[in-house]
Design a protein around this motif. Structure first.
Motif, PDB file in Angstrom:
ATOM      1  N   PHE A   1       1.049  -1.060  -0.053  1.00  0.00           N
ATOM      2  CA  PHE A   1      -0.164   0.038  -0.118  1.00  0.00           C
ATOM      3  C   PHE A   1       0.812   1.168   0.027  1.00  0.00           C
ATOM      4  CE2 PHE A   1      -4.163   1.635   2.325  1.00  0.00           C
ATOM      5  CZ  PHE A   1      -4.306   2.628   1.272  1.00  0.00           C
TER       6      PHE A   1
ATOM      7  N   HIS B   1       0.277   7.367   1.699  1.00  0.00           N
ATOM      8  CA  HIS B   1      -1.037   7.971   1.525  1.00  0.00           C
ATOM      9  C   HIS B   1      -1.424   8.523   2.803  1.00  0.00           C
ATOM     10  CE1 HIS B   1      -1.874   3.989   3.422  1.00  0.00           C
ATOM     11  NE2 HIS B   1      -3.192   4.693   3.719  1.00  0.00           N
TER      12      HIS B   1
ATOM     13  N   ASP C   1      -4.836   8.741   5.441  1.00  0.00           N
ATOM     14  CA  ASP C   1      -6.215   8.399   5.450  1.00  0.00           C
ATOM     15  C   ASP C   1      -7.175   9.484   5.131  1.00  0.00           C
ATOM     16  OD1 ASP C   1      -5.086   6.018   5.978  1.00  0.00           O
ATOM     17  OD2 ASP C   1      -5.177   5.902   8.148  1.00  0.00           O
TER      18      ASP C   1
ATOM     19  N   TYR D   1      -1.434   5.750  15.760  1.00  0.00           N
ATOM     20  CA  TYR D   1      -0.643   6.838  14.990  1.00  0.00           C
ATOM     21  C   TYR D   1      -1.673   8.049  14.675  1.00  0.00           C
ATOM     22  CZ  TYR D   1      -1.270   4.433  10.740  1.00  0.00           C
ATOM     23  OH  TYR D   1      -2.027   3.760   9.675  1.00  0.00           O
TER      24      TYR D   1
ATOM     25  N   HIS E   1       1.728   7.394   5.472  1.00  0.00           N
ATOM     26  CA  HIS E   1       2.107   6.335   5.699  1.00  0.00           C
ATOM     27  C   HIS E   1       1.993   5.187   4.449  1.00  0.00           C
ATOM     28  CE1 HIS E   1      -2.117   6.377   6.873  1.00  0.00           C
ATOM     29  NE2 HIS E   1      -2.167   5.293   6.570  1.00  0.00           N
TER      30      HIS E   1
END
Ligand code: NI
Length: 227
Positions: free
Chosen positions: A93, A96, A98, A153, A159
């Protein structure tokens, strides 16, 4: 602030959960991603429409509700029902942030994502790659925890999940709207709470300084918290 919370699930509970998850139907992870994150997200997911996934998510929720360290660090107002993801070899992934707002499935209620959490369910020695890499103001952190441990976090952090090169990485993930919106305020409350807990191990419960510090904690929470 990035907080690792060990033992949210006991290792045997984490394993039991993982075995049940492995037997469940997995779909494309892009369904819960935003526009940018959807283009860099390559994984499998058990979504909110899966009854088994919801039942397993409830187990995680119950574990969180009885974890004082989680309550202290997150000061949760609302927790998004946990979802599960899986990375097989070649999956990852990309970087990005969230989405800021999430609609809670089946209730339509909206939640501001103050904190993101990953609960690791696969033993780290069972896969290569798959580190959760988080960039915060203090640098870049590469996180890979024992099964049953969780990392919390700020959702504002960039992340990514590094590609898995061997084995399978299964985890639960969720978002939290905190009673305390300000990251600085939340972190100071967490520091104060930990200091009060430490003092409580050496001072008597009615020691005047301990009583005043405990009162200060609650008065700050009253000042900064929203319900
Ligand atoms: Ni994310």
């Amino acid at each position: 602030m990035l907080v690792c919370l060990p033992g949210i699930l006991a290792p045997d509970h984490a394993e039991a959960l993982r075995i049940r998850l492995q037997a469940t139907g997995w779909g494309d992870g892009k369904v819960t991603a935003g526009f940018q994150s959807g283009r860099v997200k390559h994984n499998l997911q058990i979504g909110p429409d899966c009854a088994e996934g919801r039942a397993l998510g409830d187990i995680v929720m119950q574990a969180l509700e009885s974890a004082p360290a989680f309550i202290s660090a997150a000061l949760p107002r609302q927790v998004f029902p946990p979802l599960f993801n899986r990375y097989d070899p070649g999956m990852g992934f990309g970087t990005h942030v969230d989405n800021a707002v999430r609609a809670v499935p089946h209730t339509g209620q909206r939640l501001r994502t103050d904190l993101s959490a990953t609960l690791f369910l696969s033993p780290p020695e069972s896969y290569d790659g798959g580190e959760l890499v988080i960039e915060d103001t203090y640098g870049t952190h590469s996180i890979k925890l024992p099964a049953g441990d969780m990392v919390l976090y700020p959702s504002r952090s960039l992340h990514r999940v590094e590609p898995v090169t061997r084995g399978t990485r299964i985890a639960a993930f969720l978002w939290i709207q905190s009673m305390v919106k300000s990251r600085d305020h939340r972190e100071m409350l967490y520091d104060l709470d930990r200091a009060v807990q430490d003092l409580g191990t050496t001072l008597s419960a009615n020691a005047p300084a301990l009583v005043r510090l405990t009162g200060l904690y609650h008065n700050l929470l009253r000042e900064w918290g929203e319900l």
